[in-house]
Design a protein around this motif. Structure first.
Motif, PDB file in Angstrom:
ATOM      1  N   ILE A 146       0.844  -1.204   0.000  1.00  0.00           N
ATOM      2  CA  ILE A 146       0.000   0.000   0.000  1.00  0.00           C
ATOM      3  C   ILE A 146       0.877   1.252   0.000  1.00  0.00           C
ATOM      4  CG2 ILE A 146      -0.407   0.313   2.488  1.00  0.00           C
ATOM      5  CD1 ILE A 146      -3.374   0.905   1.731  1.00  0.00           C
ATOM      6  N   LEU A 147       2.049   1.165   0.613  1.00  0.00           N
ATOM      7  CA  LEU A 147       2.973   2.306   0.570  1.00  0.00           C
ATOM      8  C   LEU A 147       3.520   2.528  -0.837  1.00  0.00           C
ATOM      9  CD1 LEU A 147       4.769   1.740   3.962  1.00  0.00           C
ATOM     10  CD2 LEU A 147       3.516   3.819   3.303  1.00  0.00           C
ATOM     11  N   ILE A 148       3.716   1.460  -1.587  1.00  0.00           N
ATOM     12  CA  ILE A 148       4.121   1.603  -2.987  1.00  0.00           C
ATOM     13  C   ILE A 148       3.031   2.321  -3.769  1.00  0.00           C
ATOM     14  CG2 ILE A 148       4.526   0.307  -5.135  1.00  0.00           C
ATOM     15  CD1 ILE A 148       6.066  -1.757  -3.395  1.00  0.00           C
ATOM     16  N   GLY A 200       1.049   7.262  -6.288  1.00  0.00           N
ATOM     17  CA  GLY A 200       0.062   8.332  -6.387  1.00  0.00           C
ATOM     18  C   GLY A 200       0.688   9.704  -6.214  1.00  0.00           C
ATOM     19  N   LEU A 201       1.634   9.799  -5.279  1.00  0.00           N
ATOM     20  CA  LEU A 201       2.327  11.079  -5.075  1.00  0.00           C
ATOM     21  C   LEU A 201       3.158  11.448  -6.299  1.00  0.00           C
ATOM     22  CD1 LEU A 201       3.600  10.675  -1.390  1.00  0.00           C
ATOM     23  CD2 LEU A 201       1.760  12.179  -2.178  1.00  0.00           C
ATOM     24  N   VAL A 202       3.877  10.478  -6.838  1.00  0.00           N
ATOM     25  CA  VAL A 202       4.729  10.718  -8.003  1.00  0.00           C
ATOM     26  C   VAL A 202       3.885  11.096  -9.220  1.00  0.00           C
ATOM     27  CG1 VAL A 202       6.334   9.617  -9.626  1.00  0.00           C
ATOM     28  CG2 VAL A 202       6.632   9.302  -7.164  1.00  0.00           C
ATOM     29  N   ALA A 203       2.727  10.481  -9.357  1.00  0.00           N
ATOM     30  CA  ALA A 203       1.851  10.759 -10.503  1.00  0.00           C
ATOM     31  C   ALA A 203       1.267  12.161 -10.456  1.00  0.00           C
ATOM     32  CB  ALA A 203       0.719   9.730 -10.566  1.00  0.00           C
ATOM     33  N   ASP A 204       1.199  12.736  -9.255  1.00  0.00           N
ATOM     34  CA  ASP A 204       0.688  14.094  -9.113  1.00  0.00           C
ATOM     35  C   ASP A 204       1.699  15.062  -9.735  1.00  0.00           C
ATOM     36  OD1 ASP A 204      -0.230  16.588  -8.354  1.00  0.00           O
ATOM     37  OD2 ASP A 204      -0.354  16.120  -6.216  1.00  0.00           O
ATOM     38  N   LYS A 205       1.273  15.742 -10.752  1.00  0.00           N
ATOM     39  CA  LYS A 205       2.180  16.634 -11.499  1.00  0.00           C
ATOM     40  C   LYS A 205       2.748  17.764 -10.643  1.00  0.00           C
ATOM     41  CE  LYS A 205       1.466  14.588 -15.463  1.00  0.00           C
ATOM     42  NZ  LYS A 205       2.200  13.396 -15.652  1.00  0.00           N
ATOM     43  N   ASN A 206       2.076  18.108  -9.548  1.00  0.00           N
ATOM     44  CA  ASN A 206       2.545  19.196  -8.681  1.00  0.00           C
ATOM     45  C   ASN A 206       3.483  18.708  -7.577  1.00  0.00           C
ATOM     46  OD1 ASN A 206       0.969  21.144 -10.029  1.00  0.00           O
ATOM     47  ND2 ASN A 206      -0.830  20.475  -8.888  1.00  0.00           N
ATOM     48  N   SER A 207       3.761  17.419  -7.548  1.00  0.00           N
ATOM     49  CA  SER A 207       4.564  16.843  -6.468  1.00  0.00           C
ATOM     50  C   SER A 207       6.017  16.680  -6.887  1.00  0.00           C
ATOM     51  CB  SER A 207       3.967  15.488  -6.068  1.00  0.00           C
ATOM     52  OG  SER A 207       4.706  14.924  -5.033  1.00  0.00           O
ATOM     53  N   PRO A 252       9.402  14.786  -6.816  1.00  0.00           N
ATOM     54  CA  PRO A 252       9.740  13.375  -6.574  1.00  0.00           C
ATOM     55  C   PRO A 252      10.534  13.132  -5.292  1.00  0.00           C
ATOM     56  CG  PRO A 252      10.156  13.942  -8.854  1.00  0.00           C
ATOM     57  CD  PRO A 252       9.813  15.226  -8.144  1.00  0.00           C
ATOM     58  N   LEU A 253      11.422  14.043  -4.926  1.00  0.00           N
ATOM     59  CA  LEU A 253      12.191  13.874  -3.688  1.00  0.00           C
ATOM     60  C   LEU A 253      11.292  13.985  -2.462  1.00  0.00           C
ATOM     61  CD1 LEU A 253      15.465  15.821  -4.515  1.00  0.00           C
ATOM     62  CD2 LEU A 253      15.149  13.350  -4.343  1.00  0.00           C
ATOM     63  N   ILE A 254      10.365  14.923  -2.499  1.00  0.00           N
ATOM     64  CA  ILE A 254       9.423  15.079  -1.384  1.00  0.00           C
ATOM     65  C   ILE A 254       8.505  13.865  -1.307  1.00  0.00           C
ATOM     66  CG2 ILE A 254       7.481  16.451  -0.520  1.00  0.00           C
ATOM     67  CD1 ILE A 254       8.992  18.935  -1.609  1.00  0.00           C
ATOM     68  N   SER A 255       8.066  13.367  -2.462  1.00  0.00           N
ATOM     69  CA  SER A 255       7.218  12.168  -2.492  1.00  0.00           C
ATOM     70  C   SER A 255       7.919  10.980  -1.852  1.00  0.00           C
ATOM     71  CB  SER A 255       6.831  11.824  -3.931  1.00  0.00           C
ATOM     72  OG  SER A 255       6.089  12.850  -4.512  1.00  0.00           O
ATOM     73  N   GLY A 256       9.180  10.783  -2.194  1.00  0.00           N
ATOM     74  CA  GLY A 256       9.951   9.690  -1.614  1.00  0.00           C
ATOM     75  C   GLY A 256      10.144   9.855  -0.118  1.00  0.00           C
ATOM     76  N   SER A 257      10.399  11.068   0.308  1.00  0.00           N
ATOM     77  CA  SER A 257      10.566  11.358   1.728  1.00  0.00           C
ATOM     78  C   SER A 257       9.273  11.101   2.496  1.00  0.00           C
ATOM     79  CB  SER A 257      11.014  12.809   1.907  1.00  0.00           C
ATOM     80  OG  SER A 257      11.137  13.116   3.272  1.00  0.00           O
ATOM     81  N   SER A 267       4.895  14.591   8.107  1.00  0.00           N
ATOM     82  CA  SER A 267       4.334  14.951   6.803  1.00  0.00           C
ATOM     83  C   SER A 267       3.936  13.701   6.025  1.00  0.00           C
ATOM     84  CB  SER A 267       5.362  15.773   6.017  1.00  0.00           C
ATOM     85  OG  SER A 267       4.893  16.046   4.721  1.00  0.00           O
ATOM     86  N   GLY A 268       4.783  12.687   6.078  1.00  0.00           N
ATOM     87  CA  GLY A 268       4.465  11.424   5.419  1.00  0.00           C
ATOM     88  C   GLY A 268       3.262  10.739   6.039  1.00  0.00           C
ATOM     89  N   ILE A 269       3.178  10.772   7.372  1.00  0.00           N
ATOM     90  CA  ILE A 269       2.036  10.182   8.073  1.00  0.00           C
ATOM     91  C   ILE A 269       0.750  10.888   7.664  1.00  0.00           C
ATOM     92  CG2 ILE A 269       0.966   9.879  10.346  1.00  0.00           C
ATOM     93  CD1 ILE A 269       3.900   9.623  11.457  1.00  0.00           C
ATOM     94  N   LYS A 270       0.791  12.201   7.684  1.00  0.00           N
ATOM     95  CA  LYS A 270      -0.384  13.000   7.299  1.00  0.00           C
ATOM     96  C   LYS A 270      -0.783  12.693   5.854  1.00  0.00           C
ATOM     97  CE  LYS A 270      -1.786  17.839   6.863  1.00  0.00           C
ATOM     98  NZ  LYS A 270      -1.327  19.238   7.075  1.00  0.00           N
ATOM     99  N   GLY A 271       0.187  12.635   4.968  1.00  0.00           N
ATOM    100  CA  GLY A 271      -0.099  12.334   3.567  1.00  0.00           C
ATOM    101  C   GLY A 271      -0.668  10.940   3.381  1.00  0.00           C
ATOM    102  N   PHE A 272      -0.113   9.959   4.091  1.00  0.00           N
ATOM    103  CA  PHE A 272      -0.607   8.595   3.971  1.00  0.00           C
ATOM    104  C   PHE A 272      -2.045   8.487   4.463  1.00  0.00           C
ATOM    105  CE2 PHE A 272      -1.569   4.444   5.733  1.00  0.00           C
ATOM    106  CZ  PHE A 272      -1.414   3.667   4.597  1.00  0.00           C
TER     107      PHE A 272
END
Length: 164
Positions: A31-33, A38-45, A47-52, A106-111
């Motif tokens: 589910i984390l993958i 989903g984060l990477v697919a978001d054009k406004n995201s 990639p480094l922040i998405s991975g973090s 931030s990752g917890i909130k996003g998840f």
């Protein structure tokens, strides 16, 4: 039920024994993958922040919720989250820092926002999680008070934000 059907069913994440812990850990990885994709697919995201963000959520979910607490990652509540950031994270890191913890939060909130969108979490619980994740002053105070402990002050420090 195949793995893709299990991925978005809350009951799939119940942890009762060691076999469940291993199964749920793998399911959580999957589910984390999906969350990261989903984060990477978001054009406004970025990639480094998405991975973090995905790494932060991974640390909380797999190391704390599944391994330490042995509970369903969707049975989240304010006490579990405060106990994580205000106690467990601090005592399990050599050099706890608000910068690192803020990234994890931030990752917890996003998840959990992703989980809300997928129907795995109620809106009001997400709002509670978001408010706790955004309260960086609380976590900064917890880190600073831990780092300045002297003598037998640990027990008093722990009482102010115990692990559930």
């Amino acid at each position: 039920m195949n793995p893709s059907e299990q991925l978005f069913k809350k009951e799939s994440y119940n942890v009762i024994g060691i076999e469940d812990e291993i199964r749920v850990d793998r399911l959580c990885h999957e589910i984390l993958i999906q969350f990261h994709a989903g984060l990477v697919a978001d054009k406004n995201s970025d990639p480094l922040i998405s991975g973090s963000m995905a790494r932060g959520a991974d640390y909380f979910l797999r190391d704390y919720m599944i391994d330490r607490m042995q509970c369903n990652i969707f049975d989240i509540n304010p006490e579990l989250l405060r106990g994580f950031g205000g106690n467990w994270y601090i005592i399990n890191n050599i050099d706890p820092s608000l910068k690192e913890l803020a990234g994890i939060l931030s990752g917890i909130k996003g998840f959990y926002n992703y989980s809300r969108i997928k129907g795995l979490l109620w809106q009001d619980m997400y709002e509670s999680i978001a408010a706790i994740c955004d309260n960086l002053a609380f976590f900064q105070e917890r880190i600073e008070s831990f780092l300045s402990l002297e003598g037998d002050g640990y027990l008093e420090w722990q009482k102010k934000c115990p692990l559930p």
